[in-house]
Design a protein around this motif. Structure first.
Motif, PDB file in Angstrom:
ATOM      1  N   ARG A   5       0.847  -1.191   0.000  1.00 57.15           N
ATOM      2  CA  ARG A   5       0.000   0.000   0.000  1.00 57.15           C
ATOM      3  C   ARG A   5       0.887   1.248   0.000  1.00 57.15           C
ATOM      4  O   ARG A   5       1.849   1.330   0.757  1.00 57.15           O
ATOM      5  N   ASP A   7       0.931   5.750  -0.448  1.00 59.25           N
ATOM      6  CA  ASP A   7       0.134   6.977  -0.348  1.00 59.25           C
ATOM      7  C   ASP A   7       0.827   8.155  -1.006  1.00 59.25           C
ATOM      8  O   ASP A   7       0.428   9.308  -0.829  1.00 59.25           O
ATOM      9  N   GLU A  60      -6.314   0.894  -7.738  1.00 61.94           N
ATOM     10  CA  GLU A  60      -7.071   1.792  -6.861  1.00 61.94           C
ATOM     11  C   GLU A  60      -7.677   0.958  -5.735  1.00 61.94           C
ATOM     12  O   GLU A  60      -8.161  -0.160  -5.964  1.00 61.94           O
ATOM     13  N   GLU A  61      -7.662   1.457  -4.522  1.00 64.08           N
ATOM     14  CA  GLU A  61      -7.985   0.643  -3.353  1.00 64.08           C
ATOM     15  C   GLU A  61      -9.398   0.048  -3.384  1.00 64.08           C
ATOM     16  O   GLU A  61      -9.593  -1.096  -2.950  1.00 64.08           O
ATOM     17  N   LYS A  62     -10.371   0.764  -3.903  1.00 61.78           N
ATOM     18  CA  LYS A  62     -11.722   0.212  -3.974  1.00 61.78           C
ATOM     19  C   LYS A  62     -11.804  -0.882  -5.035  1.00 61.78           C
ATOM     20  O   LYS A  62     -12.472  -1.901  -4.838  1.00 61.78           O
ATOM     21  N   ALA A  85      -3.367   1.965  -3.946  1.00 60.17           N
ATOM     22  CA  ALA A  85      -3.361   3.370  -3.521  1.00 60.17           C
ATOM     23  C   ALA A  85      -4.740   3.976  -3.699  1.00 60.17           C
ATOM     24  O   ALA A  85      -5.534   3.505  -4.529  1.00 60.17           O
ATOM     25  N   PRO A  86      -5.049   5.022  -2.946  1.00 62.57           N
ATOM     26  CA  PRO A  86      -6.320   5.735  -3.161  1.00 62.57           C
ATOM     27  C   PRO A  86      -6.357   6.361  -4.557  1.00 62.57           C
ATOM     28  O   PRO A  86      -5.315   6.691  -5.139  1.00 62.57           O
ATOM     29  N   LEU A  87      -7.562   6.525  -5.076  1.00 61.42           N
ATOM     30  CA  LEU A  87      -7.714   7.066  -6.426  1.00 61.42           C
ATOM     31  C   LEU A  87      -7.092   8.443  -6.562  1.00 61.42           C
ATOM     32  O   LEU A  87      -6.456   8.742  -7.575  1.00 61.42           O
ATOM     33  N   ASN A  88      -7.235   9.300  -5.553  1.00 60.67           N
ATOM     34  CA  ASN A  88      -6.686  10.648  -5.668  1.00 60.67           C
ATOM     35  C   ASN A  88      -5.165  10.638  -5.732  1.00 60.67           C
ATOM     36  O   ASN A  88      -4.547  11.532  -6.303  1.00 60.67           O
TER      37      ASN A  88
END
Length: 272
Positions: A5, A7, A60-62, A85-88
């Protein structure tokens, strides 16, 4: 697989996705090939089914929690890293918006020799200097759907593994066999020595309608498409066995090359 993961998109571990443009990736392992980036689960699945070696994923994490993405990891090597990672964070990659949650960096597979591929096929498409990757991708999608057995490209043509081309093709660039002709070679001679009749799609006075029965009845047929701006080269046309057109209405003289390819493949390949 190893799930990591992150960020920060500047994390050096994801440099394959962030540091290099597609031209640089093409030469990444030079002289032993390069890397391409595939996006969307369907395109990646077809690339892996083709035998492309996955080097890493950026997810993307979702999307990572979805079954369709999880299935991509079922048969990959344990050493492959999956970065989540998060989408943003992912969307901070310059000029990029992630489509459907997943990217894969893969080693480019070796391409077949033109003579080898010609010996195995009877209906092929030739892309002469078609440099728009969207058109290349759309032509491959039509080729896969309508009976074309292989696609050959001249070297100025856009790379079918270019991310946009692969996405537009819905991953069919990994299903339809393809290769480049040797740079600066006389590919028309190569085709004719392999027993192909060559038909060029061009607006010329001697052009015959696409529906002419003689075209459909050829045992081995190579169909040439040219670039949007200047069309097929005069030398190619002069060496062709046939020149053909799609009859038009309402004073329209031609179709976009991708649209023209679909009509042509339907007429000359899918009914064979």
């Amino acid at each position: 697989m190893e799930v990591i993961r992150i960020d920060d998109i500047n994390d050096e571990r994801v440099e394959l996705f962030t540091k290099y443009n597609e031209a640089q990736l093409y030469h990444y392992f030079e002289p032993n090939g390069g890397v391409f980036i595939a996006e969307t689960p369907e395109v990646i699945k077809r690339a892996l089914n083709r035998g492309a070696e996955a080097l890493a994923f950026l997810v993307e994490e979702k999307a990572f929690e979805t079954e369709v993405v999880r299935q991509l990891f079922e048969n990959i090597d344990d050493s492959v890293k999956v970065f989540v990672a998060p989408l943003n964070v992912i969307n901070n990659i310059t000029g990029f918006n992630l489509t459907r949650g997943v990217l894969a960096a893969c080693r480019r597979p070796a391409l077949p020799e033109p003579a080898e591929l010609l010996a195995q096929t009877k209906r092929v498409a030739i892309l002469e200097d078609v440099m728009n990757p969207t058109n290349v991708g759309a032509i491959f999608r039509s080729a896969a759907a309508l009976g074309v057995e292989a696609v050959f490209l001249t070297h100025p043509s856009a790379d079918p593994f270019y991310r946009r081309a692969a996405r537009v093709s819905m991953g069919t660039v990994f299903q339809v066999p393809w290769t480049y002709f040797v740079k600066d070679s006389d590919y028309m001679e190569t085709l004719q020595q392999a027993g192909f009749k060559v038909v060029s799609m061009a607006l010329k006075e001697n052009a015959i309608p696409l529906s002419t029965p003689e075209l459909k009845n050829q045992d081995k047929l190579a169909i040439v498409f040219g670039t949007e701006s200047t069309g097929i080269k005069d030398d190619t046309i002069s060496k062709s066995d046939y020149v053909t057109i799609i009859p038009m209405y309402n004073e329209v003289d031609s179709l976009n090359v991708a649209a023209a390819s679909a009509v042509t493949f339907w007429e000359l390949c899918s009914k064979k």
